[in-house]
Design an enzyme around this catalytic site. Structure first.
Site, mmCIF file in Angstrom:
data_model
loop_
_atom_site.group_PDB
_atom_site.id
_atom_site.type_symbol
_atom_site.label_atom_id
_atom_site.label_comp_id
_atom_site.label_asym_id
_atom_site.label_seq_id
_atom_site.Cartn_x
_atom_site.Cartn_y
_atom_site.Cartn_z
ATOM 1 N N CYS A 131 0.678 -1.174 -0.115
ATOM 2 C CA CYS A 131 0.100 0.042 -0.068
ATOM 3 C C CYS A 131 1.072 1.040 0.013
ATOM 4 O O CYS A 131 1.952 1.342 0.927
ATOM 5 C CB CYS A 131 -0.853 0.018 1.372
ATOM 6 S SG CYS A 131 -2.149 1.519 1.368
ATOM 7 N N LYS A 142 -0.044 -5.984 1.615
ATOM 8 C CA LYS A 142 -1.444 -6.338 1.469
ATOM 9 C C LYS A 142 -1.694 -7.473 0.774
ATOM 10 O O LYS A 142 -1.254 -7.654 -0.287
ATOM 11 C CB LYS A 142 -2.277 -5.214 1.151
ATOM 12 C CG LYS A 142 -1.968 -4.472 -0.211
ATOM 13 C CD LYS A 142 -2.597 -3.241 -0.648
ATOM 14 C CE LYS A 142 -2.674 -2.855 -2.145
ATOM 15 N NZ LYS A 142 -3.381 -1.781 -2.521
ATOM 16 N N HIS A 197 -7.126 0.454 -0.008
ATOM 17 C CA HIS A 197 -7.234 1.411 0.986
ATOM 18 C C HIS A 197 -8.294 2.487 0.726
ATOM 19 O O HIS A 197 -8.486 2.741 -0.204
ATOM 20 C CB HIS A 197 -5.680 2.296 0.783
ATOM 21 C CG HIS A 197 -5.533 3.236 1.763
ATOM 22 N ND1 HIS A 197 -4.894 2.881 3.038
ATOM 23 C CD2 HIS A 197 -5.865 4.561 1.994
ATOM 24 C CE1 HIS A 197 -4.667 3.832 3.789
ATOM 25 N NE2 HIS A 197 -5.488 4.908 3.305
ATOM 26 N N HIS A 253 -16.879 2.159 0.742
ATOM 27 C CA HIS A 253 -17.139 2.809 1.892
ATOM 28 C C HIS A 253 -18.580 3.476 2.073
ATOM 29 O O HIS A 253 -19.107 4.024 1.100
ATOM 30 C CB HIS A 253 -16.240 4.018 2.068
ATOM 31 C CG HIS A 253 -16.409 4.965 3.550
ATOM 32 N ND1 HIS A 253 -15.805 4.228 4.726
ATOM 33 C CD2 HIS A 253 -17.191 5.765 3.992
ATOM 34 C CE1 HIS A 253 -16.139 4.967 5.724
ATOM 35 N NE2 HIS A 253 -17.041 5.884 5.245
ATOM 36 N N CYS A 254 -19.322 3.020 2.969
ATOM 37 C CA CYS A 254 -20.704 3.196 3.084
ATOM 38 C C CYS A 254 -20.999 4.502 4.163
ATOM 39 O O CYS A 254 -20.914 4.480 5.162
ATOM 40 C CB CYS A 254 -21.918 2.105 3.483
ATOM 41 S SG CYS A 254 -23.375 2.439 3.575
ATOM 42 N N CYS A 307 -16.538 1.077 6.413
ATOM 43 C CA CYS A 307 -16.051 0.418 5.245
ATOM 44 C C CYS A 307 -17.216 -1.344 5.061
ATOM 45 O O CYS A 307 -16.995 -1.762 6.200
ATOM 46 C CB CYS A 307 -14.617 0.087 5.052
ATOM 47 S SG CYS A 307 -13.823 1.665 4.515
#
Length: 168
Positions: A26, A33, A39, A53-54, A60
């Site tokens: 990352c 990762k 990310h 992402h909510c 997330c």
């Protein structure tokens, strides 16, 4: 490191996910990762099987909570469909001009507004639910489906195994 090698072996996949010899790193977190990790710029961390992402749950959606997000989405859809179905009778009676005229327009107009808003929410949530159901049965994330061009999905294990992977 060592955990990345163990993770890759447990998933029966090669250590690299691409043309390189090692796991991706990352650029922001500066850590290695595993595959399907991305990310999140809102949470400032790498999320395994990052879907999106909510803003509604302020979190997330990924490997650990995809099941709960989908259940939340499905129950929310059923809830607004129920509201829409139960308020449609009141809207029809109001617009037919019967006894609601005595209550006044502001009180009875609420039925129409509630029905209209719940119908819009039901339509939007139902479409969103169908998209996520399709993604789950194909074992894809939103990122993989809409932002990464894949002709072949290497993670697809068949519909029933994909469902079992998410719902246990």
């Amino acid at each position: 490191g060592k955990w990345a090698e163990l993770y890759a072996r447990s998933q029966h996949r090669p250590l690299s996910h691409g043309s390189g010899d090692s796991l991706a790193k990352c650029d922001i977190c500066r850590v290695y990762k595993p595959p399907r990790t991305h990310h999140c710029s809102k949470c400032h961390q790498c999320i395994l099987q990052y879907d999106h992402h909510c803003p509604w749950i302020n979190n997330c959606v990924g490997f650990y909570n995809k099941k709960f997000f989908f259940l939340f989405l499905m129950y929310s859809t059923l809830d607004v469909v129920f509201i829409c179905c139960t308020s449609v009778r009141e809207v029809l009676v109001f617009h037919s001009g019967s006894s609601y005229r005595a209550m006044g327009v502001p009180a009875t107009l609420n039925f129409s507004v509630v029905w209209f808003l719940s119908a819009l929410a039901a339509l939007g949530l139902a479409l969103f639910c169908v998209v996520h159901c399709k993604l789950i049965t194909e074992n894809r994330t939103t990122v993989e489906a809409f932002f990464i061009n894949q002709s072949h999905n290497p993670y697809d294990q068949g519909c029933w195994h994909n469902l079992a992977q998410v719902f246990g």
